[in-house]
Write an enzyme that holds these catalytic residues in place. Structure first.
Site, PDB file in Angstrom:
ATOM      1  N   THR A  85       0.832  -1.225   0.000  1.00 35.90           N
ATOM      2  CA  THR A  85       0.000   0.000   0.000  1.00 35.90           C
ATOM      3  C   THR A  85       0.862   1.271   0.000  1.00 35.90           C
ATOM      4  O   THR A  85       0.338   2.364  -0.159  1.00 35.90           O
ATOM      5  CB  THR A  85      -0.896   0.033   1.258  1.00 35.90           C
ATOM      6  OG1 THR A  85      -0.033  -0.084   2.414  1.00 35.90           O
ATOM      7  CG2 THR A  85      -1.882  -1.132   1.247  1.00 35.90           C
ATOM      8  N   ALA A 131       4.010   3.996  -1.257  1.00 34.71           N
ATOM      9  CA  ALA A 131       4.289   4.656  -2.553  1.00 34.71           C
ATOM     10  C   ALA A 131       5.043   3.696  -3.477  1.00 34.71           C
ATOM     11  O   ALA A 131       4.695   3.539  -4.655  1.00 34.71           O
ATOM     12  CB  ALA A 131       5.103   5.927  -2.306  1.00 34.71           C
ATOM     13  N   ARG A 133      21.746  -3.507   2.984  1.00 33.96           N
ATOM     14  CA  ARG A 133      22.486  -3.169   1.760  1.00 33.96           C
ATOM     15  C   ARG A 133      23.997  -3.371   1.899  1.00 33.96           C
ATOM     16  O   ARG A 133      24.658  -3.751   0.950  1.00 33.96           O
ATOM     17  CB  ARG A 133      22.254  -1.701   1.388  1.00 33.96           C
ATOM     18  CG  ARG A 133      20.898  -1.411   0.790  1.00 33.96           C
ATOM     19  CD  ARG A 133      20.722   0.062   0.484  1.00 33.96           C
ATOM     20  NE  ARG A 133      19.337   0.365   0.122  1.00 33.96           N
ATOM     21  CZ  ARG A 133      18.762   1.525   0.365  1.00 33.96           C
ATOM     22  NH1 ARG A 133      19.431   2.496   0.987  1.00 33.96           N
ATOM     23  NH2 ARG A 133      17.507   1.745   0.018  1.00 33.96           N
ATOM     24  N   CYS A 164      17.388   5.532  -3.536  1.00 36.37           N
ATOM     25  CA  CYS A 164      16.941   6.118  -4.814  1.00 36.37           C
ATOM     26  C   CYS A 164      17.947   7.125  -5.362  1.00 36.37           C
ATOM     27  O   CYS A 164      18.260   7.110  -6.554  1.00 36.37           O
ATOM     28  CB  CYS A 164      15.576   6.760  -4.654  1.00 36.37           C
ATOM     29  SG  CYS A 164      15.362   7.663  -3.130  1.00 36.37           S
ATOM     30  N   ARG A 177      16.049  18.272   0.225  1.00 38.18           N
ATOM     31  CA  ARG A 177      14.655  18.060  -0.173  1.00 38.18           C
ATOM     32  C   ARG A 177      14.150  19.327  -0.845  1.00 38.18           C
ATOM     33  O   ARG A 177      14.329  20.433  -0.318  1.00 38.18           O
ATOM     34  CB  ARG A 177      13.792  17.750   1.056  1.00 38.18           C
ATOM     35  CG  ARG A 177      12.399  17.260   0.703  1.00 38.18           C
ATOM     36  CD  ARG A 177      12.389  15.863   0.153  1.00 38.18           C
ATOM     37  NE  ARG A 177      12.838  14.877   1.140  1.00 38.18           N
ATOM     38  CZ  ARG A 177      13.082  13.602   0.850  1.00 38.18           C
ATOM     39  NH1 ARG A 177      12.982  13.184  -0.380  1.00 38.18           N
ATOM     40  NH2 ARG A 177      13.479  12.772   1.784  1.00 38.18           N
ATOM     41  N   HIS A 207      13.991  12.574  -8.598  1.00 36.86           N
ATOM     42  CA  HIS A 207      15.147  13.233  -7.958  1.00 36.86           C
ATOM     43  C   HIS A 207      16.089  13.746  -9.034  1.00 36.86           C
ATOM     44  O   HIS A 207      16.189  13.164 -10.117  1.00 36.86           O
ATOM     45  CB  HIS A 207      15.926  12.225  -7.114  1.00 36.86           C
ATOM     46  CG  HIS A 207      15.254  11.763  -5.852  1.00 36.86           C
ATOM     47  ND1 HIS A 207      14.094  12.315  -5.342  1.00 36.86           N
ATOM     48  CD2 HIS A 207      15.597  10.763  -5.005  1.00 36.86           C
ATOM     49  CE1 HIS A 207      13.754  11.693  -4.229  1.00 36.86           C
ATOM     50  NE2 HIS A 207      14.641  10.723  -3.993  1.00 36.86           N
TER      51      HIS A 207
HETATM   52  C1  2RA Z   1      14.228   9.824   0.347  1.00 37.12           C
HETATM   53  N1  2RA Z   1      15.984   8.349  -0.442  1.00 37.12           N
HETATM   54  O1  2RA Z   1      14.232  10.344  -0.767  1.00 37.12           O
HETATM   55  C2  2RA Z   1      15.029   8.570   0.621  1.00 37.12           C
HETATM   56  C3  2RA Z   1      14.117   7.395   0.799  1.00 37.12           C
HETATM   57  N2  2RA Z   1      13.363   7.110  -0.355  1.00 37.12           N
HETATM   58  O2  2RA Z   1      13.579  10.261   1.299  1.00 37.12           O
END
Ligand code: 2RA
Length: 345
Positions: free
Chosen positions: A11, A13, A99, A128, A234, A241
Site C-alpha cells: 500500500t 508509494a 544493503r 533512490c 529536499r 530526484h
Molecule cells: C528519500 N531516499 O528520498 C530517501 C528514501 N526514499 O527520502
C-alpha cells in the site's frame, strides 16, 4: 513453471508502483499476493481488472511465495526477510537494512548484474538517490576511471512518502489562499523552500542519506577507495530526484567521448543541447524508465574533471523499477522459483 510473487508493503508509494510495473511489464508470475500491516489486511486493490485482497505481513505467510519484493522499510525487513528466506522465498529488498551486509548483493542490473547469481536468499536495492546518480556516473567511470565526486541532490517529496506529497500540495494551496500552512512531515515548510536534511544527522555532520550515497556507490561500482562528498536536499518537487555531480577521473576526459558513453548506456537518456535549452528536468523524467543526463561540461576544478546533471524517477529507477529489472534478469536466466533456489543452495 509456476511463480508466486509477493509484495510486502503493497500500500506504500513504492509498493503501489511495484503492483503497477509487474502488470505493465508482464512480469512472468502465475500469481501475485499483496502483504501489508494488519491495519490494511482485508482491503482490496484493483489492477488490470483483477482484485487482490491484502494479507497481513507476518511470519509463516511466505511458504507459498517464490519471490517477495520488500518495500515496507527496514524494520519489516529485519523482522520478516529471514523468515521468507527460510521458507524458500527469494527476497528483493528496497530498504537500507541489509544493503551493506557482505553476503547481500547490492544490485543495479545495468552495472553489476553478475552479483545476482551469487546470493544467500536476499538481494538489496540501492537508495533512490544513489541509483539515479549512477545512471550518469557509471558510463563515465567506464570511459575515464572515476576518482572522486562532489554531489548535491534535489530530492522530491515522494521519496518521503504519500503524506509528504499531500503536505506539499496543501501548503501550496494554503499559500495561494493566504491561509496558515500546516507543517508536520518536515522540520521546515517545504513549499517554496529547500531543506538540507534527509534522513538523520550523525556525529560528522553528514546525514544518513549522504552516507548511503557514498557507501552504496563504492559497493555497486566496486570502487572501495572512491572519495565522495554529498549534500542531500529536499526540494518542492513531487516526483523524480535530480543530482548535480562534479567528478574527477584518472584519465584525460573529453566531452564527445563522455556524451557517447552516456548515450550508449541502457539506463540513461542523453538530453544535452543547452544552445536549445535542452537538459533534463524532474517533471520530464517522472514515470520514465531511463534517467535523463545532461549539462555535461569539462570541470576545470579538477585536472581531469567532468560535471553533469541527472534527473530520474525516485519511485522507478530509484526503487520499484530497479527491483523489477533485477527480478526480470533473474527470470530470464532461470534463477527464480524454488527449484532454482534449492539447486543453488
Ligand atoms: C528519500 N531516499 O528520498 C530517501 C528514501 N526514499 O527520502
Amino acid at each position: 513453471p509456476s511463480l508466486t510473487v509477493g509484495i510486502v508493503g503493497a500500500t506504500g508509494a513504492v509498493g503501489q508502483e511495484l503492483v503497477r510495473l509487474l502488470h505493465e511489464r508482464n512480469f512472468p508470475m502465475t500469481s501475485l499476493r499483496l502483504f501489508a500491516s494488519a491495519r490494511s489486511a482485508g482491503k482490496t486493490v484493483e489492477r488490470n481488472g483483477k482484485s487482490y485482497t491484502i494479507e497481513e505481513a507476518k511470519p509463516g505467510v511466505f511458504a507459498g511465495v517464490d519471490l517477495a519484493f520488500f518495500a515496507a522499510g527496514g524494520s519489516v525487513t529485519r523482522a520478516l526477510a529471514k523468515d521468507a528466506v527460510a521458507a524458500g522465498c527469494l527476497v528483493i529488498d528496497k530498504s537500507s537494512a541489509l544493503r551493506m551486509e557482505p553476503n547481500v548483493p547490492l544490485v543495479i542490473p545495468e552495472i553489476n548484474p553478475e552479483k545476482l547469481r551469487r546470493h544467500e536468499g536476499i538481494i538489496a536495492n540501492p537508495n533512490c538517490s544513489t541509483a539515479v546518480m549512477l545512471m550518469g556516473l557509471w558510463p563515465l567511470h567506464q570511459a575515464f576511471g572515476l576518482k572522486r565526486i562532489i554531489v548535491s541532490t534535489y530530492q522530491s517529496v515522494s521519496g518521503t512518502g504519500a503524506e509528504a506529497v499531500r503536505e506539499l500540495e496543501a501548503q501550496v494551496q494554503a499559500h495561494v489562499k493566504g491561509l496558515p500552512l500546516e507543517k508536520k512531515v518536515y522540520p521546515y515548510q517545504i513549499a517554496f523552500n529547500c531543506i538540507p536534511h534527509i534522513d538523520s544527522f550523525d556525529a560528522t555532520g553528514y546525514t544518513g542519506e549522504e552516507t548511503k550515497m557514498a557507501q552504496e556507490s563504492r559497493k555497486i561500482m566496486g570502487l572501495p577507495n572512491l572519495r565522495v562528498s554529498a549534500t542531500t536536499v529536499r526540494v518542492p518537487v513531487v516526483r523524480a530526484h535530480s543530482i548535480s555531480v562534479s567528478a574527477e577521473f584518472e584519465r584525460p576526459v573529453n566531452l564527445e567521448k563522455a556524451r557517447a558513453a552516456i548515450a550508449a548506456f541502457p539506463g540513461a537518456e542523453l538530453v544535452d543541447d543547452v544552445a536549445n535549452k535542452k537538459y533534463p528536468t524532474p517533471l520530464d523524467f517522472a514515470e520514465k524508465v531511463k534517467c535523463g543526463v545532461g549539462r555535461l561540461r569539462i570541470d576545470t576544478a579538477w585536472d581531469n574533471g567532468l560535471s553533469f546533471w541527472v534527473s530520474g524517477d525516485n519511485l522507478w529507477k530509484g526503487a520499484a523499477l530497479n527491483a523489477v529489472q533485477n527480478a526480470e534478469l533473474m527470470a530470464r536466466e532461470g534463477l527464480l522459483g524454488k527449484a532454482a533456489l534449492a539447486g543453488r543452495a
